[in-house]
Design a protein around this motif. Structure first.
Motif, PDB file in Angstrom:
ATOM      1  N   SER A   1      15.133  -1.332  43.031  1.00 37.92           N
ATOM      2  CA  SER A   1      15.416  -0.799  41.701  1.00 37.92           C
ATOM      3  C   SER A   1      14.836   0.593  41.503  1.00 37.92           C
ATOM      4  N   LEU A   2      13.987   1.035  42.416  1.00 38.91           N
ATOM      5  CA  LEU A   2      13.485   2.401  42.383  1.00 38.91           C
ATOM      6  C   LEU A   2      14.203   3.292  43.395  1.00 38.91           C
ATOM      7  N   ILE A   3      14.440   2.758  44.584  1.00 41.67           N
ATOM      8  CA  ILE A   3      15.025   3.569  45.650  1.00 41.67           C
ATOM      9  C   ILE A   3      16.488   3.912  45.348  1.00 41.67           C
ATOM     10  N   ILE A   4      17.291   2.902  44.995  1.00 40.75           N
ATOM     11  CA  ILE A   4      18.721   3.138  44.757  1.00 40.75           C
ATOM     12  C   ILE A   4      18.952   4.090  43.582  1.00 40.75           C
ATOM     13  N   PRO A   5      18.338   3.875  42.411  1.00 41.03           N
ATOM     14  CA  PRO A   5      18.544   4.825  41.312  1.00 41.03           C
ATOM     15  C   PRO A   5      18.057   6.232  41.629  1.00 41.03           C
ATOM     16  N   LEU A   6      16.973   6.347  42.409  1.00 37.87           N
ATOM     17  CA  LEU A   6      16.484   7.675  42.764  1.00 37.87           C
ATOM     18  C   LEU A   6      17.517   8.426  43.599  1.00 37.87           C
ATOM     19  N   ILE A   7      18.122   7.740  44.559  1.00 36.44           N
ATOM     20  CA  ILE A   7      19.158   8.365  45.380  1.00 36.44           C
ATOM     21  C   ILE A   7      20.357   8.764  44.517  1.00 36.44           C
ATOM     22  N   LEU A   8      20.770   7.866  43.632  1.00 31.54           N
ATOM     23  CA  LEU A   8      21.904   8.165  42.747  1.00 31.54           C
ATOM     24  C   LEU A   8      21.587   9.335  41.821  1.00 31.54           C
ATOM     25  N   ALA A   9      20.345   9.373  41.295  1.00 32.41           N
ATOM     26  CA  ALA A   9      19.974  10.452  40.376  1.00 32.41           C
ATOM     27  C   ALA A   9      19.983  11.802  41.080  1.00 32.41           C
TER      28      ALA A   9
ATOM     29  N   PHE B   1      21.770  12.602  43.618  1.00 31.02           N
ATOM     30  CA  PHE B   1      23.175  12.925  43.887  1.00 31.02           C
ATOM     31  C   PHE B   1      23.872  13.412  42.615  1.00 31.02           C
ATOM     32  N   LEU B   2      23.645  12.714  41.498  1.00 30.76           N
ATOM     33  CA  LEU B   2      24.338  13.065  40.257  1.00 30.76           C
ATOM     34  C   LEU B   2      23.730  14.283  39.571  1.00 30.76           C
ATOM     35  N   ASN B   3      22.520  14.658  39.966  1.00 30.33           N
ATOM     36  CA  ASN B   3      21.895  15.836  39.356  1.00 30.33           C
ATOM     37  C   ASN B   3      22.558  17.129  39.808  1.00 30.33           C
ATOM     38  N   ARG B   4      23.324  17.054  40.875  1.00 27.91           N
ATOM     39  CA  ARG B   4      24.031  18.231  41.356  1.00 27.91           C
ATOM     40  C   ARG B   4      25.372  18.359  40.641  1.00 27.91           C
ATOM     41  N   ALA B   5      25.915  19.540  40.683  1.00 28.07           N
ATOM     42  CA  ALA B   5      27.195  19.797  40.019  1.00 28.07           C
ATOM     43  C   ALA B   5      28.321  19.204  40.864  1.00 28.07           C
ATOM     44  N   ILE B   6      28.766  18.004  40.497  1.00 25.38           N
ATOM     45  CA  ILE B   6      29.867  17.351  41.192  1.00 25.38           C
ATOM     46  C   ILE B   6      30.925  16.961  40.183  1.00 25.38           C
TER      47      ILE B   6
ATOM     48  N   GLN C   1      19.075  -3.302  36.498  1.00 30.59           N
ATOM     49  CA  GLN C   1      18.072  -2.277  36.235  1.00 30.59           C
ATOM     50  C   GLN C   1      18.441  -0.903  36.758  1.00 30.59           C
ATOM     51  N   ILE C   2      19.423  -0.815  37.637  1.00 32.87           N
ATOM     52  CA  ILE C   2      19.747   0.458  38.296  1.00 32.87           C
ATOM     53  C   ILE C   2      20.112   1.545  37.293  1.00 32.87           C
ATOM     54  N   GLY C   3      20.951   1.242  36.326  1.00 33.58           N
ATOM     55  CA  GLY C   3      21.428   2.261  35.391  1.00 33.58           C
ATOM     56  C   GLY C   3      20.309   2.860  34.562  1.00 33.58           C
ATOM     57  N   PHE C   4      19.417   2.016  34.049  1.00 30.46           N
ATOM     58  CA  PHE C   4      18.308   2.518  33.223  1.00 30.46           C
ATOM     59  C   PHE C   4      17.404   3.436  34.030  1.00 30.46           C
ATOM     60  N   ASN C   5      17.021   2.997  35.226  1.00 26.51           N
ATOM     61  CA  ASN C   5      16.136   3.821  36.055  1.00 26.51           C
ATOM     62  C   ASN C   5      16.810   5.120  36.489  1.00 26.51           C
ATOM     63  N   MET C   6      18.109   5.072  36.707  1.00 21.94           N
ATOM     64  CA  MET C   6      18.817   6.289  37.089  1.00 21.94           C
ATOM     65  C   MET C   6      18.742   7.336  35.978  1.00 21.94           C
ATOM     66  N   VAL C   7      18.922   6.917  34.730  1.00 22.32           N
ATOM     67  CA  VAL C   7      18.827   7.843  33.603  1.00 22.32           C
ATOM     68  C   VAL C   7      17.411   8.407  33.493  1.00 22.32           C
ATOM     69  N   VAL C   8      16.408   7.562  33.712  1.00 19.66           N
ATOM     70  CA  VAL C   8      15.013   8.025  33.673  1.00 19.66           C
ATOM     71  C   VAL C   8      14.762   9.069  34.755  1.00 19.66           C
ATOM     72  N   PHE C   9      15.261   8.807  35.967  1.00 21.56           N
ATOM     73  CA  PHE C   9      15.062   9.766  37.059  1.00 21.56           C
ATOM     74  C   PHE C   9      15.825  11.060  36.808  1.00 21.56           C
ATOM     75  N   LEU C  10      16.995  10.978  36.223  1.00 19.02           N
ATOM     76  CA  LEU C  10      17.748  12.190  35.899  1.00 19.02           C
ATOM     77  C   LEU C  10      16.969  13.066  34.925  1.00 19.02           C
TER      78      LEU C  10
ATOM     79  N   PHE D   1      13.134  17.776  49.015  1.00 18.60           N
ATOM     80  CA  PHE D   1      13.001  16.475  48.355  1.00 18.60           C
ATOM     81  C   PHE D   1      11.585  15.940  48.524  1.00 18.60           C
ATOM     82  N   TRP D   2      11.021  16.056  49.719  1.00 18.00           N
ATOM     83  CA  TRP D   2       9.724  15.455  50.012  1.00 18.00           C
ATOM     84  C   TRP D   2       8.569  16.223  49.364  1.00 18.00           C
ATOM     85  N   HIS D   3       8.675  17.555  49.312  1.00 17.01           N
ATOM     86  CA  HIS D   3       7.554  18.362  48.853  1.00 17.01           C
ATOM     87  C   HIS D   3       7.703  18.866  47.415  1.00 17.01           C
ATOM     88  N   ILE D   4       8.909  18.778  46.848  1.00 26.76           N
ATOM     89  CA  ILE D   4       9.110  19.251  45.473  1.00 26.76           C
ATOM     90  C   ILE D   4       9.562  18.119  44.552  1.00 26.76           C
ATOM     91  N   THR D   5      10.634  17.426  44.958  1.00 27.25           N
ATOM     92  CA  THR D   5      11.202  16.406  44.082  1.00 27.25           C
ATOM     93  C   THR D   5      10.250  15.236  43.868  1.00 27.25           C
TER      94      THR D   5
END
Length: 293
Positions: free
Chosen positions: A89-97, A99-104, A172-181, A206-210
């Motif tokens: 519930s942390l890993i999947i939303p983080l990856i989605l966030a 991805f979606l944070n970019r202009a797509i 839980q994925i959707g809520f955490n994704m919005v939080v990460f965004l 990603f590792w040193h900034i995000t």
């Protein structure tokens, strides 16, 4: 040198503040503080709400808890359920966030689609999952088409819990994704621009900034997900009923059974107090970490 008069709790501003706060404090007292105090008091009693009434028994309920194998079995199930739900519930939303944070294209539509599970009735979703994973349900029919033997998902002590974990993670994925965004958008873009000038690739950024920039957000998401998981009840009640052989009987459902099936309210209140202490500990750790930040 003149000394200014100290502000007292009876001055005009303080009185006005208490008047405005009074309705909220009254509601918190009636619906939050009083139930907690009543729960604590009930945990030191025995008997039931009948003509015999309740009686004070001190710490006997807590002693029973620590020697009750069913209670420790529920604790072990809760730990397994919580850890196995929180991690994806942390890993999947983080990856989605990320991805979606970019202009797509269709970014707004995808955000809404991923968030829909968070606002869907968990009882309705639970009934849907029970239909999907029944012995002759669509999941087993699909496995048979692939040449794989059907799995007794809901009647197996091994597979019943993973079904509940899958449901809780999906919820839980959707809520955490919005939080990460929200957390990603709070990281200054200049950091990424400077990293690109220094030749850092996407993984290094990603590792040193995000991840360092998302540390408070990660802790918040972890704590809220853990609390959501600890209080899970509806999916267990709808899908498995704590079975088979108590393999999905987590602490909240154990409390429900003790209180409303066996009518042992004092013992159930003691178990609920333990659950409350665990939740308060998680909140304390979150607040302490934020203070350090």
């Amino acid at each position: 040198m003149l000394k200014s008069n100290p502000t007292t709790w009876l001055d005009r501003d303080t009185v006005a503040a208490w008047i405005f706060l009074a309705p909220a404090l009254l509601l918190l007292g009636v619906f939050l503080l009083f139930p907690i105090l009543y729960l604590l008091g009930l945990s030191f009693t025995g008997g039931s709400f009948t003509t015999a009434g309740v009686r004070w028994i001190g710490l006997l309920n807590y002693r029973r808890l620590f020697v009750d194998p069913d209670f420790w079995h529920a604790i072990a199930n809760t730990l397994y359920f919580t850890v196995a739900t929180v991690i994806p519930s942390l890993i999947i939303p983080l990856i989605l966030a990320v991805f979606l944070n970019r202009a797509i294209a269709l970014r707004g539509l995808l955000r809404s689609a991923y968030f829909i599970p968070s606002i869907t009735s968990i009882v309705a979703v639970g009934l849907g999952f029970r239909w999907l994973f029944q012995d002759r349900g669509p999941i087993n029919q699909f496995l048979e088409l692939l040449g794989i033997d059907s799995i007794p998902w809901l009647s197996s002590t091994i597979w019943a819990m993973p079904v509940l974990i899958l449901l809780s993670t999906w919820k839980q994925i959707g809520f955490n994704m919005v939080v990460f965004l929200a957390g990603l958008q709070a990281i200054p873009q200049s950091r990424y621009e400077a990293a690109e000038l220094d030749g850092a690739n996407d993984w290094a950024q990603f590792w040193h900034i995000t991840l360092p920039g998302l540390r408070p957000t990660l802790i918040f998401a972890m704590v809220t997900t853990a609390i959501f998981t600890l209080r899970s009840f509806e999916q267990i009640y709808v899908i498995t009923g704590g079975g088979p052989l108590n393999s999905t009987n987590i602490l909240v459902y154990y409390i429900y059974e003790q209180a409303f099936a066996l009518f042992d309210f004092g013992y159930a209140a003691a178990a609920a107090t333990i659950l409350l202490a665990i939740a308060l500990l998680l909140v304390y750790l979150q607040l302490r970490t934020w203070k350090e930040e």
